[in-house]
Scaffold this active site. Structure first.
Site, PDB file in Angstrom:
ATOM      1  CG  HIS A 498     -10.374 -72.568  12.689  1.00 19.60           C
ATOM      2  ND1 HIS A 498     -10.239 -73.321  13.635  1.00 19.60           N
ATOM      3  CD2 HIS A 498      -9.417 -72.680  11.740  1.00 19.60           C
ATOM      4  CE1 HIS A 498      -9.124 -74.145  13.396  1.00 19.60           C
ATOM      5  NE2 HIS A 498      -8.502 -73.815  12.222  1.00 19.60           N
ATOM      6  CD  GLU A 499      -8.635 -71.122   8.473  1.00 23.93           C
ATOM      7  OE1 GLU A 499      -7.306 -70.792   8.645  1.00 23.93           O
ATOM      8  OE2 GLU A 499      -9.061 -72.075   8.421  1.00 23.93           O
ATOM      9  CG  HIS A 502      -4.697 -70.735  11.952  1.00 24.09           C
ATOM     10  ND1 HIS A 502      -3.840 -71.655  12.667  1.00 24.09           N
ATOM     11  CD2 HIS A 502      -5.756 -71.479  11.564  1.00 24.09           C
ATOM     12  CE1 HIS A 502      -4.438 -72.683  12.914  1.00 24.09           C
ATOM     13  NE2 HIS A 502      -5.680 -72.661  11.764  1.00 24.09           N
ATOM     14  CG  HIS A 505      -0.190 -68.690  16.944  1.00 23.74           C
ATOM     15  ND1 HIS A 505      -0.247 -69.863  16.644  1.00 23.74           N
ATOM     16  CD2 HIS A 505       0.534 -68.391  17.848  1.00 23.74           C
ATOM     17  CE1 HIS A 505       0.542 -70.508  17.437  1.00 23.74           C
ATOM     18  NE2 HIS A 505       1.011 -69.574  18.344  1.00 23.74           N
TER      19      HIS A 505
HETATM   20 ZN    ZN Z   1      -6.939 -74.507  11.268  1.00 22.59          ZN
END
Ligand code: ZN
Length: 712
Positions: A498-499, A502, A505
């Site tokens: 998940h991290e 980011h 992105h």
């Molecule tokens: Zn998050």
């Protein structure tokens, strides 16, 4: 919202210009404040080795003064407003403040200390006031408004038009159009709000430490592994209790150790400590913060012409309105609670079968859920963990998937300074071998680190200046005893993916203007790239590559894999209900009007009534956060989710829809990764994010795939 403007000031209005010691060139390097100078390390990587606590205050003072000077020059420019002399000039202003803010706020989250905390308390209202000085500069706003009104005749491209629109929105939503008297009111509210938020976070942090549960006997921790018990002893010793064992609390209501601890009484003790956080009197009680914040925010929204803070906040999100959020939560709530009740019944049956003689409570849920999981899927978390060793997960899992999808490679380096010895640094190389970014990875829990997991940018991608990202991801994996391998839970593995989502992105951002670059997207879109990256954690080809036994290197058995797959929908009644509970609390505090809030005098009563009204008041499933320790919405972190906690569900709707797209197009393929990068990950906020989503998947979001995924 509020923080978003702070963030706008800190990371977007400004870019980092060369500060090659213009003011202190006569002094020796030893006397120099390292924050005044641009780091000469690769990609201007922060000088963690040189920066001292005492460097921050003067750097903030200088950074704010410089930015105000620059803004004054822009506002008073005798030439007619042009995109270049106004918007681009603003994008280039405040470089030092951006630089020092990024380092200071990130360190305050990841590695704080009493001096940083003290400075944080002093600075928060000053920065809020600084921000208002800029937003309330009427000459500056007049230039922006003139440009905005003429946007179609300026001959500027789509990205420039978008950033102009964004500036106009930022100023209007911050009160640029208000009367002088109302501006003064808004300014006072801002300062109060930001101080209350900072205070809330620090009380929470202190309360987590104060709520640690110490046990006197090793046997009380029965159910934990020997390594975990040893680590608990090591931590107790570090806390100054050499003859005890300690359970440090995590920031959510539910605590991971509850799944394993055999004794009901110790489980109850831990859950009680967790639930009562910051609501039982004493220095760390936040009830007054909660009520005052809700009140001040409602007043803030009213000044700006909105019925509630939620209405104000949501107007700037992709969801768009309170109704859209209420509709989504309303769709989910009855399905989730029905599922949770049936899960509870199944567990109660086990308790009764074992002649336990008690009613299932919140403290018992995780423990009995593990039993059901074991019974139904014939495996438990402890069977999985040996296959989830940290290095395998990172290098052969997270990085492997990114390589397959985007062609990027990561290489660890040991020559750059870190603020903590367990922190690791990686060079990230793009598909053509050129350097894309530097990634800092801070995996372990510490008492001076905020709870949860998050990504942060030390330097963001900036097309005006040509700078590349230096970013960091943070998890809170319990530190292991020396010589022991770090074995992750299934959940922690997902969090690592998940991290990193980011991080992608931030790293892939390819935008000219920093205000609309990188992760500067609406808050309810920011979780989308990270949630979608979670899908690769359980993608067979990826899983087979990283899930190897840490001792034998044997791959994870196929039948265990199938069981994990089957168990994915397991306990979703609980997970969805606890999240909805937190959402209901968030919306209740923020959909209230300024008049209504004056009748509220007790936080816990208000919270209970809101949960009951939404039909999610089911004691065995407490909300994921209670009001008094819900720092997402009441805290002073850079990203404040006030009225925005729904963003996680919202992003998951987008995510579940996109997973469908990836599956339909052959999954883990460069072609798919490159397409996603081009359509979404590189685009920042350069276009309406829902449009980016539609361009990618071919249609607007639909809640169906989410319900299906959660087995609702
Ligand atoms: Zn998050």
């Amino acid at each position: 919202m509020y923080k978003k403007y702070l963030l706008a000031i800190l990371t977007a209005l400004a870019i980092f210009q060369v500060h090659a010691a213009p003011f202190h060139s006569q002094q020796t390097a030893a006397n120099e404040n390292p924050l005044f100078m641009e780091s000469t390390l690769p990609l201007h990587y922060p000088r963690f080795d040189l920066i001292k606590n005492s460097d921050f205050a003067p750097a903030f003072a200088k950074g704010m003064a410089e930015e105000l000077q620059e803004v004054e020059i822009i506002a008073n420019n005798p030439e007619k407003a042009t995109f270049e002399n106004t918007i681009v000039a603003l994008e280039k202003s405040g470089a030092l403040l951006t630089h020092v803010s990024a380092i200071f706020f990130n360190l305050n989250s990841a590695n704080t200390n009493p001096q940083i905390q003290k400075l944080m308390r002093e600075l928060a209202p000053k920065i809020a006031a600084h921000k208002d000085t800029i937003f309330f500069n009427s000459k500056l706003f007049a230039r922006i408004e003139t440009l905005y009104n003429a946007r179609n005749t300026l001959g500027i491209d789509a990205q420039a038009k978008r950033v102009l629109w964004r500036y106009y929105q930022d100023f209007v939503r911050a009160g640029a159009r208000l009367s002088i008297a109302d501006k003064a009111k808004l300014k006072a509210l801002n300062e109060e709000i930001v101080s209350l938020q900072t205070d809330f976070v620090q009380k929470n942090l202190n309360e987590v430490t104060a709520s640690s549960v110490y046990v006197d006997r090793r046997e009380d921790l029965a159910g934990l592994s020997d390594a975990e018990i040893d680590a608990a002893a090591m931590q107790a010793k570090a806390d100054g209790h050499p003859d005890k064992w300690v359970i440090h609390l995590q920031n959510t209501t539910n605590q991971a150790v509850l799944a394993k601890l055999i004794h009901h009484s110790i489980r109850q003790k831990i859950m009680d400590a967790s639930l009562r956080r910051s609501s039982h009197g004493g220095d760390n009680d936040t009830r007054i913060n909660v009520i005052t914040l809700a009140k001040k925010r409602a007043e803030y929204a009213k000044l700006l012409g909105y019925p509630s803070f939620a209405a104000y906040s949501l107007a700037d999100q992709t969801a768009g309105s309170v109704d859209v959020v209420n509709k989504m939560l309303g769709q989910l709530a009855p399905l989730a609670i029905a599922k949770a009740r049936s899960e509870a019944a199944e567990m109660q049956a086990i308790i009764d079968e074992e002649k336990g003689g008690f009613q299932l409570s919140a403290a018992d849920w995780a423990f009995y859920a593990e039993k059901v999981r074991k019974k139904r899927y014939d495996f438990d978390e402890s069977q999985l963990k040996p296959y989830f060793e940290l290095n395998h997960v990172l290098l052969d899992g997270v990085f492997f998937a990114a390589h397959k999808l985007y062609g990027i490679t990561l290489q660890e380096r040991h020559d750059l300074p870190v603020y903590e010895p367990t922190v690791r640094v990686f060079d990230v190389f793009d598909k053509d071998g050129s350097r894309l970014a530097i990634l800092i990875i801070d995996m372990y829990a510490r008492s001076n680190k905020k709870g949860g997991a998050w990504e942060a940018e030390y330097n963001a991608q900036n097309g005006l200046r040509g700078t590349q990202p230096v970013i960091a991801i943070h998890l809170n994996i319990p530190k292991v005893a020396p010589g022991q391998p770090t074995l992750l839970t299934h959940d922690e593995v997902r969090t690592a993916f998940h991290e990193f989502g980011h991080a992608l992105h931030s790293m892939f951002s390819h935008i000219k203007y920093p205000r609309i670059a990188s992760t500067n997207v609406p808050r309810d879109f920011v979780e989308y790239p990270s949630q979608i990256n979670e899908m690769w954690a359980s993608w067979p080809e990826v899983l087979q590559n990283y899930a190897h036994h840490y001792q034998t290197n044997a791959p994870i058995p196929k039948d265990l894999l199938e069981k994990i797959e089957a168990a994915n929908k397991f306990n979703q009644g609980y997970a969805t209900t606890e999240s909805i509970g937190a959402n209901v609390i968030d919306q209740a505090w923020h959909q209230i009007t300024a008049t209504e809030i004056s009748a509220v005098d007790d936080v816990l009563t208000f919270e209970a009534a809101a949960l009951q009204k939404a039909g999610v008041d089911f004691a065995p499933v407490p909300p994921r956060y209670r009001s008094t320790y819900f720092s997402h919405i009441f805290g002073g972190d850079l990203y404040n989710y006030a009225a925005g906690y729904y963003s996680y569900f919202w992003s998951e709707v987008l995510d579940a829809d996109s997973v469908k797209w990836f599956k339909a197009h052959g999954g883990l393929k460069r072609e798919n990764g490159d397409y996603f990068r081009a359509q979404v990950l590189s685009r920042g906020d350069s276009a309406d994010p829902l449009l980016l989503f539609r361009n990618f998947t071919g249609s607007y979001p639909d809640i169906g795939p989410l319900l299906q995924r959660r087995g609702l």
